[in-house]
Structure formats: structure tokens, C-alpha cells
Motif scaffolding. Structure first.
Motif, PDB file in Angstrom:
ATOM      1  N   GLY A 125       0.816  -1.204   0.000  1.00 54.01           N
ATOM      2  CA  GLY A 125       0.000   0.000   0.000  1.00 54.01           C
ATOM      3  C   GLY A 125       0.850   1.254   0.000  1.00 54.01           C
ATOM      4  N   SER A 126       0.174   2.385  -0.061  1.00 56.39           N
ATOM      5  CA  SER A 126       0.888   3.663  -0.169  1.00 56.39           C
ATOM      6  C   SER A 126       1.304   4.229   1.178  1.00 56.39           C
ATOM      7  CB  SER A 126       0.010   4.692  -0.894  1.00 56.39           C
ATOM      8  OG  SER A 126      -1.229   4.853  -0.204  1.00 56.39           O
ATOM      9  N   GLY A 127       0.596   3.877   2.238  1.00 57.28           N
ATOM     10  CA  GLY A 127       0.908   4.473   3.538  1.00 57.28           C
ATOM     11  C   GLY A 127       1.571   3.528   4.505  1.00 57.28           C
ATOM     12  N   VAL A 128       2.328   2.550   3.978  1.00 54.28           N
ATOM     13  CA  VAL A 128       2.942   1.558   4.846  1.00 54.28           C
ATOM     14  C   VAL A 128       4.009   2.202   5.729  1.00 54.28           C
ATOM     15  CG1 VAL A 128       4.631   0.953   3.071  1.00 54.28           C
ATOM     16  CG2 VAL A 128       4.103  -0.690   4.882  1.00 54.28           C
ATOM     17  N   SER A 129       4.082   1.744   6.971  1.00 57.59           N
ATOM     18  CA  SER A 129       5.051   2.310   7.907  1.00 57.59           C
ATOM     19  C   SER A 129       6.404   1.629   7.754  1.00 57.59           C
ATOM     20  CB  SER A 129       4.559   2.120   9.348  1.00 57.59           C
ATOM     21  OG  SER A 129       4.544   0.743   9.688  1.00 57.59           O
ATOM     22  N   LYS A 130       7.438   2.315   8.214  1.00 55.11           N
ATOM     23  CA  LYS A 130       8.775   1.739   8.174  1.00 55.11           C
ATOM     24  C   LYS A 130       8.886   0.526   9.088  1.00 55.11           C
ATOM     25  CE  LYS A 130      11.371   5.861   6.812  1.00 55.11           C
ATOM     26  NZ  LYS A 130      12.510   6.751   7.142  1.00 55.11           N
ATOM     27  N   TRP A 185       9.147  -7.218   7.476  1.00 58.42           N
ATOM     28  CA  TRP A 185       9.230  -8.072   6.297  1.00 58.42           C
ATOM     29  C   TRP A 185      10.633  -8.123   5.707  1.00 58.42           C
ATOM     30  CZ3 TRP A 185       5.621 -11.271   4.076  1.00 58.42           C
ATOM     31  CH2 TRP A 185       4.348 -11.251   4.661  1.00 58.42           C
ATOM     32  N   SER A 186      11.480  -7.178   6.075  1.00 55.62           N
ATOM     33  CA  SER A 186      12.855  -7.144   5.552  1.00 55.62           C
ATOM     34  C   SER A 186      13.856  -7.799   6.499  1.00 55.62           C
ATOM     35  CB  SER A 186      13.290  -5.690   5.297  1.00 55.62           C
ATOM     36  OG  SER A 186      12.445  -5.071   4.361  1.00 55.62           O
ATOM     37  N   ASN A 187      13.355  -8.350   7.586  1.00 55.57           N
ATOM     38  CA  ASN A 187      14.258  -8.928   8.584  1.00 55.57           C
ATOM     39  C   ASN A 187      13.793 -10.314   9.033  1.00 55.57           C
ATOM     40  OD1 ASN A 187      16.374  -6.730   9.456  1.00 55.57           O
ATOM     41  ND2 ASN A 187      14.421  -5.646   9.265  1.00 55.57           N
ATOM     42  N   ILE A 208      14.108  -1.622   1.755  1.00 54.66           N
ATOM     43  CA  ILE A 208      13.122  -1.514   0.684  1.00 54.66           C
ATOM     44  C   ILE A 208      11.986  -0.635   1.173  1.00 54.66           C
ATOM     45  CG2 ILE A 208      11.456  -2.772  -0.726  1.00 54.66           C
ATOM     46  CD1 ILE A 208      13.287  -5.147  -0.675  1.00 54.66           C
ATOM     47  N   GLU A 209      11.832   0.510   0.555  1.00 54.32           N
ATOM     48  CA  GLU A 209      10.814   1.457   0.994  1.00 54.32           C
ATOM     49  C   GLU A 209       9.942   1.949  -0.150  1.00 54.32           C
ATOM     50  OE1 GLU A 209      12.675   4.589   3.159  1.00 54.32           O
ATOM     51  OE2 GLU A 209      13.543   3.258   4.685  1.00 54.32           O
ATOM     52  N   PRO A 255      -3.015  -2.485  10.821  1.00 49.52           N
ATOM     53  CA  PRO A 255      -1.828  -1.665  11.109  1.00 49.52           C
ATOM     54  C   PRO A 255      -0.612  -2.465  11.538  1.00 49.52           C
ATOM     55  CG  PRO A 255      -3.234  -1.699  13.037  1.00 49.52           C
ATOM     56  CD  PRO A 255      -3.913  -2.577  12.012  1.00 49.52           C
ATOM     57  N   PHE A 256      -0.743  -3.821  11.618  1.00 48.85           N
ATOM     58  CA  PHE A 256       0.344  -4.611  12.198  1.00 48.85           C
ATOM     59  C   PHE A 256       1.183  -5.357  11.164  1.00 48.85           C
ATOM     60  CE2 PHE A 256      -3.110  -4.530  15.420  1.00 48.85           C
ATOM     61  CZ  PHE A 256      -2.463  -3.727  16.346  1.00 48.85           C
ATOM     62  N   GLY A 257       0.822  -5.264   9.897  1.00 49.10           N
ATOM     63  CA  GLY A 257       1.646  -5.866   8.859  1.00 49.10           C
ATOM     64  C   GLY A 257       1.524  -7.371   8.730  1.00 49.10           C
ATOM     65  N   HIS A 258       0.348  -7.911   9.080  1.00 48.52           N
ATOM     66  CA  HIS A 258       0.153  -9.352   8.963  1.00 48.52           C
ATOM     67  C   HIS A 258      -0.147  -9.754   7.519  1.00 48.52           C
ATOM     68  CE1 HIS A 258      -1.224  -8.754  13.328  1.00 48.52           C
ATOM     69  NE2 HIS A 258      -0.003  -9.240  13.344  1.00 48.52           N
TER      70      HIS A 258
END
Length: 631
Positions: free
Chosen positions: A137-142, A148-150, A282-283, A351-354
């Protein structure tokens, strides 16, 4: 004519060996070939083989000059060329005559295969942006991107959970749990194959099956070798990717930065890759475009070989994200969006990235549908909700069904193998059995259904539950029930037979006479073991295991063994207190295990039990130690 065919053949072979497009071939006057000697089919085939041998030798010489040390990984392009040579030889060595037109067609087909199998390119800007947007999505948080990058795809180092993948970050559990389910399929039910799979042997990963005979796997997970686990992981990843690619292709996404990393003999690959990935983030879609390398394979053997060389990459901190991207690209981004009911929402939920249900379903059945029921639901007006279209290898259960938020269909609830991904509101874990018979229909329930169906067919009372003596004798014949004379006379004494009285007689009648009396004393109750694995490292909350500082418990994956008792639907609840099975028993009532009458353990409850009851209604569970956690 023979010269014409020979020239066509040479041109086709010439085209297949060169990179630049050839010059247009000038047409040869037809009458110029009139006096040409006629070449036999055998000579033609011999010439074709000689030409191909020369071409293959030339390629081998070139590859030898270009290749580095002999112990370096084989590149995907060389694998593809080897596959093409084998395919060409198979065409040329056929016993039937091979025409030049067939060789041209084969050359064109193989040329197309080369494009598909050796595609080594970054994503285009538009495709990279679409991939990032639809995933995050467009408003994903760091913080979500960091999760997902770790997260690598790594096995547990603890002996008792050595078959399990460890999760350190919240979010990617949907990807890890699904891979875990397929890994268990290979470790439990195909252990012999894991030691015999050659890297260049074509695989048919999606159609493996056992006979209907009972199979009980071992629970000695500590004995698993690292090689067996790695092969199970490779096969699982390959099967999932080809499942997403409709069994026609698999896309493997890796990192371009690793193409230039040199690994010496005295250095471990994972250490080198870890250092190479320092500072990488990746951002945005442009980041994906800059760092992703995408390879597409139509051969499972080639894909397996590529996965074998890239296992350290998927074990690195980028592993879970790379595998999700590989699955999405294997399916095709447009196809993924077409699978969904609402393609405007990101696949990774806020909001938790599941991982969404769409991600779980993509990895389980190859389509990113959002629902868990069978087929599709017609809403009218040409609108449909999409569910699971076909049967699956491993299944899915969810706590949400016990809360009446959804209904899992039979495709996911009754998979080919007794392995299920278990979903809660915020986490995915895995439930599995070692015994393939846990999904077998209860024998006595099936027998009861037969008898009841025959009885109802003779019921002329409009549902009153009684039949005539003549109809009763018909029921006995159809169901092969042999009643002793005294019981038969007793039931027929009033001139009609009531179902409730007949049913009591059946329960007391031995199975050898067609009744339901079970000599084991179980009376149709199934007793078996299930195992639950939670790979998240913070799932072990046993307070006795403290860290060196004495403040927080040791964090490690957990494996819980559950004893499950499932009474038949017609058995009174109080019957559960009458029989307990010895600890050596596993499987159902027909397993022939010894039984003893004893006071059973009191039933225990946890949210996982509610999930189990969506598959086995009225199940009662017991375990040792802390309750199994699905969060």
C-alpha cells in the motif's frame, strides 16, 4: 527437395545457436534442385545428429572458457542450455523420421523456452511500483517494512523443534507457516525421497500420493539431517511457486547485489550474504526495481537447482519477502488482482503488517482469493465472492470459524495430507498429525448412517420413526444385520418397529453380526494425536526458563503434542468418562491397540481446541505443560 530440407535444417540450427538475427534467406529456384541427389531419411537423421554434436561441443568449449572455478555455483543460464541440449537430442534421436519443419518448430519452441527459463532481468518501473503498491500500500510504515525485511527462512536450532521454521518478526508468519506446512509434508510422508532426489531429475511435486493404506510417520524430529531439511525446504518452495504459476512456471526473485558477491572456500555463504545486506532497505517500488533479480523457469528441475544455489539468500533476512514476491510474480500481478474481491487493499494488512488471507490462500491453492469456503458465492447481478476452487495438499483451519465469522470449506478442511495452517486474529501456526488415518470417516458413524437410511426408506408413517414388520425384514437384508431369534421376536412382537428400540438393539449387537458393539470398548470413539507448532520465538512463555538477566523468559519455538478424543455424534457425553486409551495408542478405533478402563484426564481448553473442533466436532483435547499458543 532433400537439399531444400537440408538447407532449412541448417538454417534452423544456425538460428538457434546465434544471438543476432540472421540475414534473410534468399529463395532458391525450385528447378535448381531438380537434379540434386535424393537423401534418405536415415542420412538426414545422421546429418542432424552430427550437426547437433558439433554445436554442443562448441558450446561446451565456450562454457569452459567462461566458467570460473569448478566448485562455483552453476548459473541458471547454463542449466537452461543443458536442458535445451537434452531436449534437442531427444527430438533428434527419435526412431520416427524427423522433418526439417519439425526441427524448425522444435528450435522455435526451445528458443521460446530459453527466453522463459533464462530471463534474468530487473523489474520494469511500472511493474515494480505495482508490486510494491499492491503488497504494502501507499501508507505503509517503516516498522512494517522492517518486519518483512528482517525475516529469513531458517530452521530451529532446538532438537525438539528442529523440523520447524523460526519466526523472529511479526507479520511474515503467514508465509512461514504455509512453507512450514509443505515442509512437514515432505519430512513426514516422503522421507525416503529426500535422500534420493538428484538436482537434475525432473520432479512432479504436485501429484505425489500414497496408497490408501495407513501410514504413520515418526516423531523423532531430532534425527533429521540438515540435508534432508534443506531438500524438504527446496521441494516445498518449488511446489508452492509452480502452484502459483498454474504448474506452468515459477518465478524466483533474488537480489542483484548478491550476483557480485564472492564467496571463498573458507567463508560461509550466510555470513557473506549477511554482510552484503547491511544497510539495504526496501521502501518503494524503485527500491524493488533496483535490487531485484527475477528468473523465470518452466522446468521444475531447473527451478530446484536454482533454489538449491539460492538457499542462503532465502535464509538471509530478506528471505520471507523474496519468497512472497516470487509467489506473486509466479501467479502474475494482474492475475493476483483479478483473484481478489477488493484489489484496492494491500495484501499486507494494516496496522500490524500481517499476511492477509489472500496471501495464505495464494500459497495454499495457487490463487489469491480472499475467502475460505469452497467454490464461489453468487451474490446476484453478476457479482461473485471467490473461494477455494480445488482440493489442496495441505489445509487451513481458523479460530474465526469457531466465532462464526466465516465457514471453512471441505477443500481446506480436508486436505490430501493431515497438515493444516491455523489462523487466529493475528498469527498463523501449524497443526499436523503423523497418522494419515486421522481424517478417515468414523467407521461406526458410517455404519449408523447406512442403517438409518435403510430404515427411513421403509418409514411410511410420515416421519413418525416406525416401520412395518415386512419393511423391517427388508432393512435387515439390505444392511446385513443378523439378529438372534429372541431379539427379532421381541422387536416384531407389536407389529411395528420403532427406531429408538431398534437402535438400542444395534448398539448391543456385535459387529460380526452387523451391529455396532465394539469389542475394544471405544464404541466408535476416535483417539489420536495431533501436534501443534508455533514458530514465533516469543511463543514459549514458561516462566521457569529465564534469561541470564532473570527478567524475561527464554524465547523459542514451541511444539505441543495433543491427545484428541472424538466421540461419535450419537454417543452421550458421559460416555467420554468411561474409557481411556493407553499411551501407546495412536490413530482410530480400528488400530487394534490395547485399551484399559481408567479414569481419563480432565479435558483441557485453549483457543486451539476451538479450531480443532471446527474439523472434529465435540473433540476433547489434553496435553502436557503450558497450553498451546496460536498467537
Amino acid at each position: 527437395m532433400a537439399d531444400q530440407e537440408e538447407e532449412d535444417l541448417k538454417m534452423a540450427l544456425h538460428m538457434s545457436m546465434q544471438h543476432a538475427p540472421p540475414e534473410p534467406k534468399r529463395s532458391k529456384p525450385r528447378d535448381a534442385a531438380t537434379g540434386a541427389p535424393v537423401t534418405s531419411p536415415e542420412d538426414c537423421r545422421r546429418m542432424q545428429r552430427e550437426l547437433m554434436a558439433t554445436a554442443a561441443e562448441k558450446r561446451m568449449m565456450e562454457a569452459k572458457k567462461e566458467s570460473p572455478a569448478s566448485n562455483s555455483p552453476v548459473s541458471s543460464s547454463k542449466i537452461v542450455k543443458s536442458t535445451q541440449d537434452v531436449s534437442k537430442e531427444r527430438v533428434l534421436e527419435s526412431n520416427s523420421p524427423v522433418s526439417s519443419s519439425e526441427v524448425v518448430k522444435s528450435s522455435q519452441y526451445l528458443s521460446k523456452e530459453r527466453v522463459l527459463q533464462s530471463k534474468e532481468a530487473n523489474l520494469g518501473k511500472e511493474e515494480a511500483n505495482q508490486l510494491f503498491s499492491m503488497t504494502f500500500g501507499s501508507g505503509v510504515s517503516k516498522a512494517i517494512l522492517a518486519q518483512w525485511s528482517n525475516q529469513g527462512i531458517r530452521f530451529s536450532s532446538d532438537p525438539e523443534t528442529s523440523m520447524g521454521l523460526v519466526q523472529h518478526e511479526g507479520g511474515p508468519c503467514g508465509v512461514l507457516a504455509t512453507i512450514q506446512a509443505f515442509v512437514l509434508k515432505y519430512l513426514l510422508f516422503f522421507p525416503d525421497e529426500l535422500g534420493n532426489i538428484a538436482s537434475n531429475t525432473p520432479q512432479d511435486l504436485g501429484s505425489r500420493s500414497f496408497s490408501r493404506n495407513r501410514h504413520v510417520a515418526t516423531d523423532n524430529f531430532a534425527s533429521l539431517t540438515e540435508d534432508a531439511k534443506e531438500r524438504a525446504l527446496m521441494n516445498s518452495m518449488c511446489e508452492i511457486l509452480f502452484l502459483c504459476g498454474n504448474n506452468k512456471r515459477a518465478v524466483i526473485a533474488t537480489l542483484t547485489i548478491l550476483d557480485v558477491v564472492e564467496v571463498s572456500e573458507d567463508t560461509r555463504k550466510d555470513e557473506v550474504f549477511t554482510k552484503a545486506l547491511e544497510g539495504l532497505s526496501i521502501e518503494s517500488g524503485s527500491d524493488l526495481q533496483n535490487i531485484l533479480r527475477v528468473d523465470t523457469y518452466t522446468s521444475q528441475a531447473s527451478a530446484l537447482q536454482r533454489l538449491k544455489t539460492m538457499i542462503p539468500v532465502f535464509q538471509s533476512r530478506m528471505g520471507a519477502m523474496l519468497f512472497l514476491i516470487s509467489a506473486l510474480l509466479s501467479r502474475g500481478l494482474d492475475s493476483v488482482q483479478a483473484d481478489r474481491d477488493d484489489p484496492s487493499l494491500p495484501l499486507v494488512t494494516a496496522p500490524f503488517g500481517h499476511a492477509s488471507q489472500e496471501i495464505a490462500n495464494l500459497l495454499l491453492c495457487g490463487q489469491a482469493v480472499p475467502n475460505v469456503f469452497d467454490g464461489r458465492m453468487d451474490l446476484g447481478g453478476g457479482m461473485f465472492l471467490k473461494g477455494i476452487a480445488t482440493s489442496v495438499e495441505v489445509g487451513f483451519l481458523t479460530l474465526l470459524e469457531s466465532l462464526n465469522f466465516c465457514k471453512v470449506g471441505q477443500h481446506l478442511k480436508c486436505p490430501k495430507w493431515p497438515i493444516w495452517v491455523v489462523g487466529s486474529e493475528s498469527h498463523y501456526t501449524v497443526l499436523f498429525a503423523l497418522d494419515t488415518t486421522v481424517q478417515d470417516e468414523n467407521e461406526l458413524e458410517y455404519r449408523e448412517s447406512q442403517i438409518r437410511k435403510a430404515f427411513d426408506a421403509q418409514d411410511q408413517s410420515g416421519g413418525g420413526g416406525f416401520i412395518s414388520v415386512e419393511g423391517f425384514h427388508q432393512v435387515l437384508r439390505e444392511t446385513n444385520i443378523r439378529l438372534p431369534r429372541e431379539k427379532l421376536d421381541h422387536l416384531c412382537g407389536t407389529g411395528f418397529i420403532v427406531w429408538s428400540e431398534f437402535w438400542q438393539v444395534i448398539l448391543d449387537l456385535d459387529k460380526s453380526l452387523g451391529g455396532l458393539k465394539d469389542s475394544t470398548g471405544l464404541m466408535g470413539k476416535k483417539v489420536f494425536d495431533l501436534y501443534h507448532f508455533n514458530g514465533i520465538a516469543k511463543s514459549d512463555l514458561n516462566g521457569s526458563q529465564m534469561s541470564s538477566g532473570g527478567e524475561t523468559p527464554v524465547q523459542r519455538p514451541r511444539l505441543t503434542k495433543l491427545r484428541v478424543s472424538v466421540p461419535p455424534r450419537w454417543t452421550p457425553e458421559e460416555f467420554l468418562a468411561d474409557v481411556a486409551v493407553t499411551s501407546g495408542s495412536g490413530g482410530n478405533e480400528s488400530g487394534g491397540k490395547e485399551t484399559e478402563v481408567a479414569k481419563p484426564e480432565p479435558p483441557q481448553h485453549a483457543p486451539l481446541v476451538d479450531c480443532i473442533r471446527t474439523r472434529w466436532p465435540r473433540a476433547v483435547c489434553n496435553w502436557v505443560g503450558d497450553p498451546p499458543s496460536i498467537v
